[in-house]
Write a protein that holds these residues in place. Structure first.
Motif, PDB file in Angstrom:
ATOM      1  N   UNK A   1     -11.997   7.336   8.318  1.00  0.00           N
ATOM      2  CA  UNK A   1     -11.340   6.076   8.033  1.00  0.00           C
ATOM      3  C   UNK A   1     -12.665   5.305   7.484  1.00  0.00           C
ATOM      4  N   UNK A   2     -12.092   4.269   6.523  1.00  0.00           N
ATOM      5  CA  UNK A   2     -13.427   3.258   6.340  1.00  0.00           C
ATOM      6  C   UNK A   2     -12.473   1.823   6.091  1.00  0.00           C
TER       7      UNK A   2
ATOM      8  N   UNK B   1     -10.822  -1.303  -5.067  1.00  0.00           N
ATOM      9  CA  UNK B   1      -9.879  -0.990  -6.151  1.00  0.00           C
ATOM     10  C   UNK B   1      -9.890   0.531  -6.497  1.00  0.00           C
ATOM     11  N   UNK B   2     -10.891   0.943  -6.447  1.00  0.00           N
ATOM     12  CA  UNK B   2     -11.428   2.400  -6.864  1.00  0.00           C
ATOM     13  C   UNK B   2     -11.048   3.369  -5.851  1.00  0.00           C
ATOM     14  N   UNK B   3     -10.997   2.898  -4.591  1.00  0.00           N
ATOM     15  CA  UNK B   3     -10.975   4.003  -3.414  1.00  0.00           C
ATOM     16  C   UNK B   3      -9.452   4.003  -2.857  1.00  0.00           C
TER      17      UNK B   3
ATOM     18  N   UNK C   1     -14.826   7.224  11.780  1.00  0.00           N
ATOM     19  CA  UNK C   1     -14.386   5.877  11.053  1.00  0.00           C
ATOM     20  C   UNK C   1     -15.686   5.303  10.878  1.00  0.00           C
ATOM     21  N   UNK C   2     -15.789   4.342   9.813  1.00  0.00           N
ATOM     22  CA  UNK C   2     -16.863   3.661   9.202  1.00  0.00           C
ATOM     23  C   UNK C   2     -16.531   2.402   8.958  1.00  0.00           C
ATOM     24  N   UNK C   3     -17.283   1.281   9.372  1.00  0.00           N
ATOM     25  CA  UNK C   3     -16.999  -0.029   9.153  1.00  0.00           C
ATOM     26  C   UNK C   3     -18.153  -0.397   8.370  1.00  0.00           C
ATOM     27  N   UNK C   4     -17.880  -1.302   7.044  1.00  0.00           N
ATOM     28  CA  UNK C   4     -18.550  -1.792   6.228  1.00  0.00           C
ATOM     29  C   UNK C   4     -18.447  -3.224   5.913  1.00  0.00           C
ATOM     30  N   UNK C   5     -19.271  -4.125   6.522  1.00  0.00           N
ATOM     31  CA  UNK C   5     -19.147  -5.322   6.670  1.00  0.00           C
ATOM     32  C   UNK C   5     -19.968  -6.070   5.236  1.00  0.00           C
ATOM     33  N   UNK C   6     -19.422  -6.733   4.465  1.00  0.00           N
ATOM     34  CA  UNK C   6     -20.119  -7.400   3.400  1.00  0.00           C
ATOM     35  C   UNK C   6     -20.939  -6.598   2.796  1.00  0.00           C
ATOM     36  N   UNK C   7     -20.505  -5.187   2.137  1.00  0.00           N
ATOM     37  CA  UNK C   7     -21.679  -4.241   1.821  1.00  0.00           C
ATOM     38  C   UNK C   7     -22.634  -4.962   0.752  1.00  0.00           C
ATOM     39  N   UNK C   8     -23.831  -4.665   0.656  1.00  0.00           N
ATOM     40  CA  UNK C   8     -24.823  -5.061  -0.155  1.00  0.00           C
ATOM     41  C   UNK C   8     -24.752  -4.386  -1.621  1.00  0.00           C
TER      42      UNK C   8
ATOM     43  N   UNK D   1      -8.218   3.888   3.777  1.00  0.00           N
ATOM     44  CA  UNK D   1      -9.125   2.702   3.483  1.00  0.00           C
ATOM     45  C   UNK D   1      -8.599   1.225   3.626  1.00  0.00           C
ATOM     46  N   UNK D   2      -9.050   0.463   4.604  1.00  0.00           N
ATOM     47  CA  UNK D   2      -8.468  -0.868   4.796  1.00  0.00           C
ATOM     48  C   UNK D   2      -9.731  -1.832   4.671  1.00  0.00           C
ATOM     49  N   UNK D   3      -9.112  -2.819   4.459  1.00  0.00           N
ATOM     50  CA  UNK D   3     -10.016  -4.251   4.280  1.00  0.00           C
ATOM     51  C   UNK D   3      -9.237  -5.713   4.886  1.00  0.00           C
TER      52      UNK D   3
END
Length: 282
Positions: free
Chosen positions: A219-220, A248-250, A189-196, A255-257
């Motif tokens: 998971x992302x 939108x592309x993945x 599982x991977x968390x990406x907060x406000x990815x640059x 994938x969650x957000x």
């Protein structure tokens, strides 16, 4: 760790480690209360920007005992910089967290220059900060995490064989997307907060094109902040816009957000908690 700091960060140990690339890293390991690998082995969650993030994220280890929404057991490995490098973590992270060949967006340079004009950075600090973006090595740092640091954590702390996670914020979030798209088998599982992702020519979009219709199995979870989207700073507006484009592309069940009611500076802890709740709940 001193008695004073151990009182603030219970069940946390600190050590330093030199990578095969010759860089020194500081590592904080926070175990669940009463953790005993002889009876139950927990997976590791790697948290980037340890010099900044450990104080905001390590205390959330108590969520594993929350009776209202219990989080799956994990031990936290916060990775930052050691020795004299610790005071320069904000620029050294550019080298480690940004994918090789990532373009430097004009809006990003403008934000750095604004820091100089407002007195938050000196000219020397700004130049050194931007210089680290000329030879970025997220690939080497990912290899360090998976091939050098994790075997030590596994050996010294008796981690589980699977279920490991990764969380990064801002440029750390960009690194998280890079690691996810790279298909690193260590992280489930991977968390990406406000990815640059500042520009539409980011390397993560190139990685997506290379994948075609394939998607990583891990998971992302991606978060952005409403103040980034609706504020008046172009660098944060672009960040939020390109994060949305990426999502939108993945399109995938894995994938969650979530949109958080925070600024870019205040969103770190909320983003980490969102990742825990979404990807690691019981």
């Amino acid at each position: 760790m001193s008695t004073l700091w151990h009182g603030c960060f219970a069940d946390t140990e600190y050590f330093e480690m030199r990578s095969s690339s010759g860089y020194d890293y500081g590592v904080w390991v926070t175990t669940p209360p009463g953790y005993d690998p002889a009876t139950t082995r927990a997976p590791a969650v790697y948290v980037l920007d340890g010099n900044w993030a450990v104080g905001q994220t390590a205390p959330l280890i108590v969520t594993q005992a929350d009776p209202m929404q219990q989080i799956q057991p994990y031990l936290q490995v916060s990775v930052g910089y050691a020795g004299e490098d610790a005071q320069h973590w904000a620029r050294l992270r550019n080298r480690d967290l940004v994918p090789p060949g990532e373009p430097v967006a004009p809006e990003f340079v403008d934000a750095v220059e604004m820091g100089v004009s407002t007195g938050r950075m000196t000219r020397e600090e700004a130049d050194a900060y931007l210089a680290e973006l000329r030879g970025t090595r997220a690939d080497a740092f990912l290899a360090f995490l998976a091939e050098e640091l994790h075997p030590r954590i596994e050996r010294d702390y008796g981690t589980a064989e699977s279920g490991h996670g990764l969380f990064g914020y801002s440029y750390g979030g960009l690194f998280s997307l890079y690691a996810w798209l790279s298909g690193c088998p260590l992280f489930e599982s991977v968390g990406a907060g406000s990815p640059g992702v500042i520009g539409e020519d980011s390397q993560v979009f190139a990685q997506l094109r290379e994948l075609g219709d394939r998607r990583p199995a891990a998971k992302l979870h991606v978060t952005v902040n409403d103040r980034e989207l609706f504020g008046d700073l172009a660098v944060y507006q672009n960040l939020a816009k390109h994060a949305a484009t990426f999502l939108h592309r993945v399109t995938s069940p894995a994938v969650t957000s979530e949109v958080l009611r925070e600024t870019h500076v205040t969103g770190l802890q909320a983003s980490f908690l969102s990742y825990l709740r979404t990807c690691r709940s019981q």
